[in-house]
Design a protein around this motif. Structure first.
Motif, PDB file in Angstrom:
ATOM      1  N   VAL A 125     -63.100  42.293   8.810  1.00  0.00           N
ATOM      2  CA  VAL A 125     -63.041  43.797   8.528  1.00  0.00           C
ATOM      3  C   VAL A 125     -62.731  44.653   9.572  1.00  0.00           C
ATOM      4  CG1 VAL A 125     -64.347  45.966   7.297  1.00  0.00           C
ATOM      5  CG2 VAL A 125     -64.478  43.182   6.363  1.00  0.00           C
ATOM      6  N   ARG A 126     -63.525  44.676  10.439  1.00  0.00           N
ATOM      7  CA  ARG A 126     -63.936  45.558  11.724  1.00  0.00           C
ATOM      8  C   ARG A 126     -62.849  45.306  13.158  1.00  0.00           C
ATOM      9  NH1 ARG A 126     -69.132  44.223  11.728  1.00  0.00           N
ATOM     10  NH2 ARG A 126     -68.922  42.391  12.826  1.00  0.00           N
ATOM     11  N   GLU A 127     -61.518  44.573  13.069  1.00  0.00           N
ATOM     12  CA  GLU A 127     -61.121  44.164  13.611  1.00  0.00           C
ATOM     13  C   GLU A 127     -59.562  44.745  12.898  1.00  0.00           C
ATOM     14  OE1 GLU A 127     -61.904  39.391  14.927  1.00  0.00           O
ATOM     15  OE2 GLU A 127     -59.151  39.353  14.208  1.00  0.00           O
ATOM     16  N   VAL A 128     -60.118  44.701  11.210  1.00  0.00           N
ATOM     17  CA  VAL A 128     -58.024  45.340  10.565  1.00  0.00           C
ATOM     18  C   VAL A 128     -58.471  46.633  10.809  1.00  0.00           C
ATOM     19  CG1 VAL A 128     -57.752  46.152   8.166  1.00  0.00           C
ATOM     20  CG2 VAL A 128     -58.222  43.175   8.625  1.00  0.00           C
ATOM     21  N   LYS A 129     -60.353  47.325  10.575  1.00  0.00           N
ATOM     22  CA  LYS A 129     -59.857  49.137  10.804  1.00  0.00           C
ATOM     23  C   LYS A 129     -59.601  48.915  12.448  1.00  0.00           C
ATOM     24  CE  LYS A 129     -63.409  49.389   7.629  1.00  0.00           C
ATOM     25  NZ  LYS A 129     -65.318  49.608   6.943  1.00  0.00           N
ATOM     26  N   ALA A 130     -60.350  48.638  13.406  1.00  0.00           N
ATOM     27  CA  ALA A 130     -59.993  48.835  14.454  1.00  0.00           C
ATOM     28  C   ALA A 130     -57.982  48.967  15.444  1.00  0.00           C
ATOM     29  CB  ALA A 130     -60.372  47.874  15.652  1.00  0.00           C
ATOM     30  N   ARG A 131     -57.470  47.416  14.101  1.00  0.00           N
ATOM     31  CA  ARG A 131     -55.562  47.803  14.630  1.00  0.00           C
ATOM     32  C   ARG A 131     -55.440  48.975  14.035  1.00  0.00           C
ATOM     33  NH1 ARG A 131     -51.140  46.837  16.875  1.00  0.00           N
ATOM     34  NH2 ARG A 131     -49.750  45.646  16.153  1.00  0.00           N
ATOM     35  N   ALA A 132     -55.717  49.243  12.221  1.00  0.00           N
ATOM     36  CA  ALA A 132     -55.085  50.590  11.756  1.00  0.00           C
ATOM     37  C   ALA A 132     -55.053  51.704  12.375  1.00  0.00           C
ATOM     38  CB  ALA A 132     -55.985  50.203  10.452  1.00  0.00           C
ATOM     39  N   ARG A 133     -56.601  51.767  13.595  1.00  0.00           N
ATOM     40  CA  ARG A 133     -56.572  53.159  13.701  1.00  0.00           C
ATOM     41  C   ARG A 133     -55.420  53.165  15.168  1.00  0.00           C
ATOM     42  NH1 ARG A 133     -62.165  51.746  12.720  1.00  0.00           N
ATOM     43  NH2 ARG A 133     -62.095  51.062  15.345  1.00  0.00           N
ATOM     44  N   ASP A 134     -55.453  51.974  16.111  1.00  0.00           N
ATOM     45  CA  ASP A 134     -54.498  52.111  17.052  1.00  0.00           C
ATOM     46  C   ASP A 134     -52.858  52.322  16.335  1.00  0.00           C
ATOM     47  OD1 ASP A 134     -55.801  48.784  18.217  1.00  0.00           O
ATOM     48  OD2 ASP A 134     -56.728  50.887  18.532  1.00  0.00           O
TER      49      ASP A 134
END
Length: 148
Positions: A125-134
């Protein structure tokens, strides 16, 4: 004594001089106008070239933005599938843990497995959120470039 004929010739000469002066002025104005027209046409051509380049840049930016949006959709779909699989696995592990609750050792082992799955899910979930922000940041940059 000045005769009428001489006087008429002088008047004709004066009028011819004025006419020639007006012709010269007209030719100068026409030449200056031609120079202004050529300069204006050059400016128009330069503006057209700049417009074509700007349209090309905007098209490239729109295509890149479309690619980024498609990549974001694919990434979100992939992580959504992973999230669903992790959720299903977490549910299955929770059932296993409940089934073996009577046996303390088995219950402890199942709880550790469920906690590891939950941690893995939290990491995803943290990886998905970070990728979405990028991706969102890159999208804003490209939208700003496209609007210029």
């Amino acid at each position: 004594a000045v005769t009428r004929g001489d006087q008429a010739e002088e008047e004709v000469a004066v009028l011819r001089g004025r006419l020639q002066s007006q012709r010269d002025d007209t030719e100068e104005c026409a030449a200056a106008s031609e120079v202004r027209v050529v300069a204006a046409e050059a400016r128009v051509d330069a503006l057209r070239a700049a417009l074509v380049e700007a349209e090309s840049t905007a098209t490239v930016a729109r295509c890149r933005l479309s690619d980024i949006e498609e990549d974001a959709r694919r990434t979100a779909a992939m992580y959504s599938e992973r999230n669903a699989a992790a959720s299903t696995e977490l549910t299955r592990l929770t059932r296993v843990m409940a089934t073996h609750a009577s046996d303390l050792e088995a219950s402890t082992e199942a709880r550790e497995v469920a906690e590891a799955a939950a941690a893995a899910r939290g990491n995803e979930v943290r990886e998905v959120k970070a990728r979405a922000r990028d991706l969102q940041a890159e999208r804003h940059v490209l939208e700003a470039a496209a609007s210029e």
